[in-house]
Scaffold this motif. Structure first.
Motif, PDB file in Angstrom:
ATOM      1  N   VAL A 238       0.857  -1.189   0.000  1.00 36.20           N
ATOM      2  CA  VAL A 238       0.000   0.000   0.000  1.00 36.20           C
ATOM      3  C   VAL A 238       0.891   1.236   0.000  1.00 36.20           C
ATOM      4  CG1 VAL A 238      -1.832   1.243   1.208  1.00 36.20           C
ATOM      5  CG2 VAL A 238      -1.729  -1.264   1.331  1.00 36.20           C
ATOM      6  N   SER A 239       0.808   2.012  -1.075  1.00 35.69           N
ATOM      7  CA  SER A 239       1.632   3.226  -1.215  1.00 35.69           C
ATOM      8  C   SER A 239       3.110   2.918  -1.001  1.00 35.69           C
ATOM      9  CB  SER A 239       1.165   4.300  -0.225  1.00 35.69           C
ATOM     10  OG  SER A 239      -0.185   4.659  -0.466  1.00 35.69           O
ATOM     11  N   GLY A 240       3.541   1.794  -1.555  1.00 34.66           N
ATOM     12  CA  GLY A 240       4.952   1.431  -1.501  1.00 34.66           C
ATOM     13  C   GLY A 240       5.386   0.714  -0.238  1.00 34.66           C
ATOM     14  N   LYS A 241       4.493   0.529   0.726  1.00 35.01           N
ATOM     15  CA  LYS A 241       4.834  -0.138   1.975  1.00 35.01           C
ATOM     16  C   LYS A 241       3.959  -1.380   2.163  1.00 35.01           C
ATOM     17  CE  LYS A 241       6.280   4.108   4.357  1.00 35.01           C
ATOM     18  NZ  LYS A 241       6.083   4.981   5.549  1.00 35.01           N
ATOM     19  N   ASP A 242       4.580  -2.438   2.724  1.00 39.09           N
ATOM     20  CA  ASP A 242       3.851  -3.689   2.940  1.00 39.09           C
ATOM     21  C   ASP A 242       3.049  -3.636   4.234  1.00 39.09           C
ATOM     22  OD1 ASP A 242       4.952  -4.623   0.631  1.00 39.09           O
ATOM     23  OD2 ASP A 242       6.422  -5.931   1.596  1.00 39.09           O
ATOM     24  N   GLN A 243       1.805  -4.084   4.151  1.00 40.31           N
ATOM     25  CA  GLN A 243       0.946  -4.204   5.330  1.00 40.31           C
ATOM     26  C   GLN A 243       0.435  -5.641   5.413  1.00 40.31           C
ATOM     27  OE1 GLN A 243      -2.176  -1.284   5.791  1.00 40.31           O
ATOM     28  NE2 GLN A 243      -0.925   0.378   4.952  1.00 40.31           N
ATOM     29  N   THR A 244       0.372  -6.175   6.640  1.00 41.62           N
ATOM     30  CA  THR A 244      -0.073  -7.548   6.857  1.00 41.62           C
ATOM     31  C   THR A 244      -1.446  -7.552   7.501  1.00 41.62           C
ATOM     32  OG1 THR A 244       2.207  -8.329   7.131  1.00 41.62           O
ATOM     33  CG2 THR A 244       0.457  -9.744   7.972  1.00 41.62           C
ATOM     34  N   PHE A 245      -2.340  -8.397   6.975  1.00 39.59           N
ATOM     35  CA  PHE A 245      -3.697  -8.523   7.490  1.00 39.59           C
ATOM     36  C   PHE A 245      -3.943  -9.985   7.855  1.00 39.59           C
ATOM     37  CE2 PHE A 245      -3.514  -4.974   4.588  1.00 39.59           C
ATOM     38  CZ  PHE A 245      -4.208  -3.961   5.247  1.00 39.59           C
ATOM     39  N   ASN A 246      -4.285 -10.243   9.114  1.00 43.02           N
ATOM     40  CA  ASN A 246      -4.591 -11.603   9.547  1.00 43.02           C
ATOM     41  C   ASN A 246      -5.875 -12.099   8.879  1.00 43.02           C
ATOM     42  OD1 ASN A 246      -2.365 -11.804  11.203  1.00 43.02           O
ATOM     43  ND2 ASN A 246      -3.467 -11.153  13.041  1.00 43.02           N
ATOM     44  N   ALA A 247      -5.896 -13.383   8.558  1.00 41.82           N
ATOM     45  CA  ALA A 247      -7.033 -13.952   7.839  1.00 41.82           C
ATOM     46  C   ALA A 247      -8.357 -13.701   8.567  1.00 41.82           C
ATOM     47  CB  ALA A 247      -6.818 -15.447   7.634  1.00 41.82           C
ATOM     48  N   GLY A 248      -8.355 -13.844   9.873  1.00 41.17           N
ATOM     49  CA  GLY A 248      -9.589 -13.675  10.630  1.00 41.17           C
ATOM     50  C   GLY A 248     -10.104 -12.259  10.672  1.00 41.17           C
ATOM     51  N   ALA A 249      -9.273 -11.301  10.246  1.00 43.26           N
ATOM     52  CA  ALA A 249      -9.671  -9.890  10.277  1.00 43.26           C
ATOM     53  C   ALA A 249     -10.080  -9.382   8.902  1.00 43.26           C
ATOM     54  CB  ALA A 249      -8.524  -9.045  10.827  1.00 43.26           C
ATOM     55  N   ILE A 250     -10.136 -10.283   7.907  1.00 39.82           N
ATOM     56  CA  ILE A 250     -10.464  -9.883   6.537  1.00 39.82           C
ATOM     57  C   ILE A 250     -11.892 -10.303   6.213  1.00 39.82           C
ATOM     58  CG2 ILE A 250      -9.859 -10.145   4.106  1.00 39.82           C
ATOM     59  CD1 ILE A 250      -7.028 -10.930   5.040  1.00 39.82           C
ATOM     60  N   GLU A 251     -12.672  -9.369   5.723  1.00 44.55           N
ATOM     61  CA  GLU A 251     -14.032  -9.689   5.291  1.00 44.55           C
ATOM     62  C   GLU A 251     -14.039 -10.211   3.857  1.00 44.55           C
ATOM     63  OE1 GLU A 251     -18.318  -7.510   4.326  1.00 44.55           O
ATOM     64  OE2 GLU A 251     -16.793  -6.448   5.471  1.00 44.55           O
ATOM     65  N   LYS A 252     -13.340  -9.511   2.954  1.00 43.19           N
ATOM     66  CA  LYS A 252     -13.306  -9.930   1.561  1.00 43.19           C
ATOM     67  C   LYS A 252     -12.176  -9.208   0.856  1.00 43.19           C
ATOM     68  CE  LYS A 252     -16.605  -6.350   0.126  1.00 43.19           C
ATOM     69  NZ  LYS A 252     -17.935  -6.053  -0.415  1.00 43.19           N
ATOM     70  N   VAL A 253     -11.821  -9.727  -0.318  1.00 37.63           N
ATOM     71  CA  VAL A 253     -10.821  -9.107  -1.192  1.00 37.63           C
ATOM     72  C   VAL A 253     -11.399  -9.044  -2.597  1.00 37.63           C
ATOM     73  CG1 VAL A 253      -8.508  -9.250  -2.158  1.00 37.63           C
ATOM     74  CG2 VAL A 253      -8.910 -10.004   0.186  1.00 37.63           C
ATOM     75  N   LEU A 254     -11.277  -7.879  -3.228  1.00 34.25           N
ATOM     76  CA  LEU A 254     -11.656  -7.721  -4.625  1.00 34.25           C
ATOM     77  C   LEU A 254     -10.372  -7.574  -5.429  1.00 34.25           C
ATOM     78  CD1 LEU A 254     -14.346  -7.100  -3.188  1.00 34.25           C
ATOM     79  CD2 LEU A 254     -14.777  -5.374  -4.930  1.00 34.25           C
ATOM     80  N   PHE A 255     -10.161  -8.481  -6.360  1.00 34.66           N
ATOM     81  CA  PHE A 255      -8.935  -8.485  -7.144  1.00 34.66           C
ATOM     82  C   PHE A 255      -9.107  -7.673  -8.424  1.00 34.66           C
ATOM     83  CE2 PHE A 255      -8.990 -12.382  -4.667  1.00 34.66           C
ATOM     84  CZ  PHE A 255      -7.731 -12.365  -4.071  1.00 34.66           C
ATOM     85  N   GLN A 256      -8.015  -7.039  -8.829  1.00 34.13           N
ATOM     86  CA  GLN A 256      -8.020  -6.342 -10.114  1.00 34.13           C
ATOM     87  C   GLN A 256      -8.461  -7.310 -11.215  1.00 34.13           C
ATOM     88  OE1 GLN A 256      -4.160  -5.788 -11.723  1.00 34.13           O
ATOM     89  NE2 GLN A 256      -5.044  -5.515 -13.745  1.00 34.13           N
ATOM     90  N   GLY A 257      -9.412  -6.894 -12.016  1.00 28.80           N
ATOM     91  CA  GLY A 257      -9.844  -7.724 -13.139  1.00 28.80           C
ATOM     92  C   GLY A 257     -10.900  -8.753 -12.800  1.00 28.80           C
ATOM     93  N   ASP A 258     -11.476  -8.701 -11.606  1.00 28.52           N
ATOM     94  CA  ASP A 258     -12.551  -9.637 -11.286  1.00 28.52           C
ATOM     95  C   ASP A 258     -13.695  -9.502 -12.284  1.00 28.52           C
ATOM     96  OD1 ASP A 258     -11.427 -10.786  -9.052  1.00 28.52           O
ATOM     97  OD2 ASP A 258     -12.578  -9.639  -7.589  1.00 28.52           O
TER      98      ASP A 258
END
Length: 344
Positions: free
Chosen positions: A55-75
């Protein structure tokens, strides 16, 4: 003449900047944390423990249990819409949308895994609601795990396998799958593992051990809304365990406190609480009280299939016991129509 050239140059520069910005936006993945704002960036890596996003050139980590959903480029739209329907528990609509997706045209592995998960997940949820084959759904979930060992949906699928095993009355298998949640990075998922395993013990009529585990959950210091919700569910389960041990007054007192603080918009929790009240009254031999409790689930919180099906099963038996066979027949008929796979 010079002024016009500079102006043209400035306009071109602005257009170029807009084009670059547009291209960058087009290459953006979107991650939705539970209870947080959407995060825009690029997925760097995915594992069963979570997602690393740049994100903006920096890596961020998200635990699986804290993620609701992911929308991928090109879905494709079918995946986007199907995902939304699935998360809204509208599984038939989700399956309809997902069937429009040509999996061969998905060009990212993580996108293919997400698509495969939602297809499997919807089929499993349909089976759990009595509208599909439980064993086939369990096989599909196992295949997903084997083929996607690094999916961030890993622990969610493990829970699903436990739910399917519970419906099949394969309690040892359910305990194994629920137990695997203890290795998840999320504190809430670890608590959920304890809670779900206590339900296995209740199903096996091991009320004393279940009550001990549930009491431990109630005593944990939680820091999130999900943790608090799990504690509420644990209290509801504890009421049932107490009633099964002959501690009826304590059980009813516990569940009545939960009803006084009930959040009616949380259908799953509300249904669990009223079913717990029904089970507590039934364990005490109070059929009238049990009827009223299960009727609350039936009439007010029927959107959660597992709890509603359980309420209809109990109502069918209770109406018979109080001498109202016509009402019992109505409950059995609705159970058969809405949840044919759960009516046996």
């Amino acid at each position: 003449m010079i002024a016009i050239t500079r102006s043209s140059f400035c306009c071109s520069a602005v257009l170029l900047t807009l084009m670059v910005a547009s291209q960058a936006a087009a290459q953006t993945d979107r991650l939705y944390p539970r209870g947080g704002e959407v995060v825009l960036g690029r997925i760097k890596s995915i594992s069963k423990n979570g997602i690393v996003m740049t994100v903006s050139g920096k890596d961020q980590t998200f635990n699986a249990g804290a993620i609701e959903k992911v929308l991928f480029q090109g879905d494709p739209s079918g995946l986007t819409e199907g995902r939304e329907f699935a998360l809204d528990n509208q599984f038939e609509q989700a399956i309809t949308e997902l069937k429009t997706v040509d999996a061969g045209k998905l060009n990212r592995d993580e996108q293919k895994a997400d698509f495969a998960f939602y297809v499997m997940y919807c089929n499993a949820q349909q089976a759990l609601s009595g509208n599909g084959d439980l064993r086939s759904a369990a096989s599909g979930a196992l295949n997903f795990i084997k083929q996607n060992t690094n999916s961030w949906h890993f622990f969610e699928t493990a829970k699903l396998l436990g739910d399917l095993a519970m419906s099949l009355k394969s309690y040892d298998q359910a305990s194994k799958y629920y137990g695997s949640l203890r290795t998840a990075p999320s504190a809430e998922t670890k608590i959920e593992s304890m809670y779900l395993n206590s339900l296995v013990k209740l199903a096996q009529d091991n009320a004393a051990d279940a009550a001990s585990d549930l009491q431990k959950i109630v005593g944990i210091s939680v820091q999130s809304a999900e943790g608090a919700r799990l504690q509420t569910l644990a209290k509801a389960g504890l009421a049932v365990a107490l009633a099964k041990q002959g501690k009826g007054d304590e059980a009813i007192s516990t569940v009545n406190e939960l009803i006084a603080k009930l959040n009616p918009t949380d259908t799953e929790t509300a249904a669990a609480i009223y079913n717990a009240q029904g089970a507590s009254y039934a364990a005490m031999g109070d059929n009238e009280g049990a009827l009223l409790a299960y009727l609350h689930t039936h009439l007010m919180f029927s959107t959660y299939p597992a709890a509603h099906a359980e309420a209809l099963k109990q109502l069918a038996e209770l109406w018979t016991q109080v001498g109202k066979p016509d009402r019992a027949a109505e409950a059995r008929s609705e159970l058969q129509q809405r949840y044919p796979g759960l009516s046996g």
